[in-house]
Write a protein that holds these residues in place. Structure first.
Motif, short mmCIF file in Angstrom:
data_model
loop_
_atom_site.label_atom_id
_atom_site.label_comp_id
_atom_site.label_asym_id
_atom_site.label_seq_id
_atom_site.Cartn_x
_atom_site.Cartn_y
_atom_site.Cartn_z
N ASP A 107 0.02 5.62 1.20
CA ASP A 107 -0.63 6.68 1.27
C ASP A 107 0.23 7.29 0.51
OD1 ASP A 107 -1.63 8.95 2.83
OD2 ASP A 107 -2.21 7.63 4.39
N ARG A 108 -0.34 8.38 -0.37
CA ARG A 108 0.45 9.71 -1.03
C ARG A 108 -0.07 10.92 0.34
NH1 ARG A 108 -2.29 9.24 -6.07
NH2 ARG A 108 -1.66 11.61 -6.37
N ASP A 109 -0.98 10.71 0.84
CA ASP A 109 -1.15 12.17 1.45
C ASP A 109 0.47 12.21 2.90
OD1 ASP A 109 -3.24 13.28 0.46
OD2 ASP A 109 -5.01 12.25 1.36
N ASN A 139 5.41 0.28 8.25
CA ASN A 139 5.12 1.39 7.77
C ASN A 139 6.13 2.56 7.69
OD1 ASN A 139 2.83 3.82 6.78
ND2 ASN A 139 1.80 3.45 8.87
N GLY A 172 0.80 -1.12 0.21
CA GLY A 172 0.24 0.30 0.22
C GLY A 172 0.96 1.16 0.12
#
Length: 421
Positions: A111-113, A124, A109
């Protein structure tokens, strides 16, 4: 001219003005770069950023496999010109020499934000710049009757390693006078000459061990890379063995049955002994998960390979929709150097050079019968644009063809050293 490593490693001249320094809170205040995919694009980018930043940037490379087997030159394993060990390369030196954190895990995954990458192992990982070089995946339903669950019966062998070994074992087990079939992919796809070099290598192997065998190609394309050179070579070396069925005769209307081992071409059912299905391709799955594809490929800016959806994400190699460059190991390596230079400059203020790109694709048709095609490219606002190119000529002498093959061997040694040494 004999290919030499110094010429291969040479890049660009003429510097642009240094960009603003952008720092974020990494280890000890260092900016962080995460690279996903350890092939010709990702390994090269990680190595150049770590090497040239002299410890100023924290680099993590996420790659699930512990040994990288090159897709380029894997056809030569099928033909018996190389062994599998010669195609395998370790990531150990990237960690030991350059301090890269090599994480053998799957990226699951983005998460670009939050600017983080999630992994199957539960990590992560924060980043200031993310480089995606995931290679290719296959388009679901591209070949009727085939999906990846059928890859043991009908291998694609377009991701090197166990699939390559499986395909060669199936070829070696063919009955005398049997049929090898290939379902060729539509454009665009990884390594445009690759399927046809593979046909040449299968023909070479069969000529030695199974000379009455036949090769059938179902091809959805009107034409293909180096077509005149391959067809000349097939006529010279493997006359009567290879039949290609193009779209005019049903090559785009194909259905396979992996249980019955049949290939239906425009309704005509062919019993085959081995079937190499190379489906339509798209960017590796993580690019889609990151939300930087157009549904199939990842559009990028030519100057630095940054995503057109997110300037902090860069996409290299086969996964990128960048313009005129073919999807090849040479292209990925060339793009990685440009990207590494741009990322390093953005994060540390180091000099950024104008983007220049090059590619050459070599193919082996028969022993010492090597051919090539290549070009140089420049970055425009619209795309990576071709500047000029070259291709081997039909009718070349045996000496020229042998020199071309030896040049390809030198290139292989050079690019793998550039990736891993």
């Amino acid at each position: 001219m004999k290919f030499n490593r110094r010429a291969f490693l040479g890049t660009t001249v003429g510097a642009l003005a240094a960009p603003m320094i952008v720092r974020a809170a990494g280890h000890g205040g260092k900016p962080r770069v995460v690279v996903v995919g350890g092939g010709a694009g990702g390994a090269t980018a990680a190595r150049y950023i770590a090497k040239d930043s002299a410890g100023e940037i924290d680099v993590t490379l996420i790659e699930p496999t512990r040994a990288y087997y090159t897709c380029f030159f894997s056809n030569l394993y099928i033909g018996g010109f190389r062994d599998m060990d010669s195609l395998g390369h370790s990531y150990g030196n990237l960690a030991a020499t350059y301090g890269i954190n090599v994480l053998h895990d799957w990226a699951t995954g983005v998460d670009r934000d939050a600017k983080t990458v999630m992994t199957a192992g539960g990590y992560n990982l924060p980043y200031d710049r993310l480089i995606l070089s995931p290679g290719i995946d296959f388009v679901d339903g591209a070949v009727a009757g085939w999906d990846v669950s059928a890859a043991n019966a009908m291998p694609h062998a377009y991701k090197a390693g166990s699939q390559t070994e499986l395909l060669r074992a199936q070829i070696d087990a063919m009955p005398q006078g049997g049929v090898f079939a290939m379902v060729a992919p539509p454009n665009p796809y990884r390594c445009p000459p690759g399927p046809y070099e593979r046909v040449s290598m299968v023909a070479h192997r069969l000529k030695e061990t199974n000379p009455t065998a036949k090769i059938l190609i179902a091809d959805p394309k009107e034409s293909f890379s180096k077509q005149g050179l391959f067809e000349e070579g097939w006529n010279n070396h493997y006359a009567g063995m290879i039949e290609r069925i193009g779209p005019d005769f049903g090559g785009a209307d194909v259905e396979v049955d992996p249980v019955a081992m049949t290939v239906s071409i425009d309704g005509d059912v062919n019993n085959v002994d081995v079937c190499n299905v190379i489906p339509a391709m798209k960017a590796g799955r993580i690019a889609e998960i990151a939300g930087v594809t157009d549904g199939n490929w990842a559009p990028v800016n030519a100057a630095d390979l940054s995503s057109r959806m997110d300037e902090n994400v860069h996409v290299l190699g086969d996964a990128a929709a960048q313009g005129d460059m073919p999807k090849s190991g040479f292209s990925a390596n060339s793009q990685a150097k440009v990207c590494a230079n741009a990322v390093r400059g953005a994060l540390t203020g180091s000099t950024v050079f104008p983007a220049r790109f090059a590619n050459t694709c070599w193919s082996l048709i028969e022993t010492n019968d090597g051919v090539k095609v290549g070009a140089t490219y420049e970055a425009t606002e619209e795309k990576i644009a071709k500047v000029d190119g070259f291709v081997s000529a039909t009718g070349e002498s045996a000496a020229v063809r042998e020199a071309t093959y030896q040049e390809s061997v030198g290139w292989y040694d050079g690019i793998t050293a550039d990736m891993f040494s």
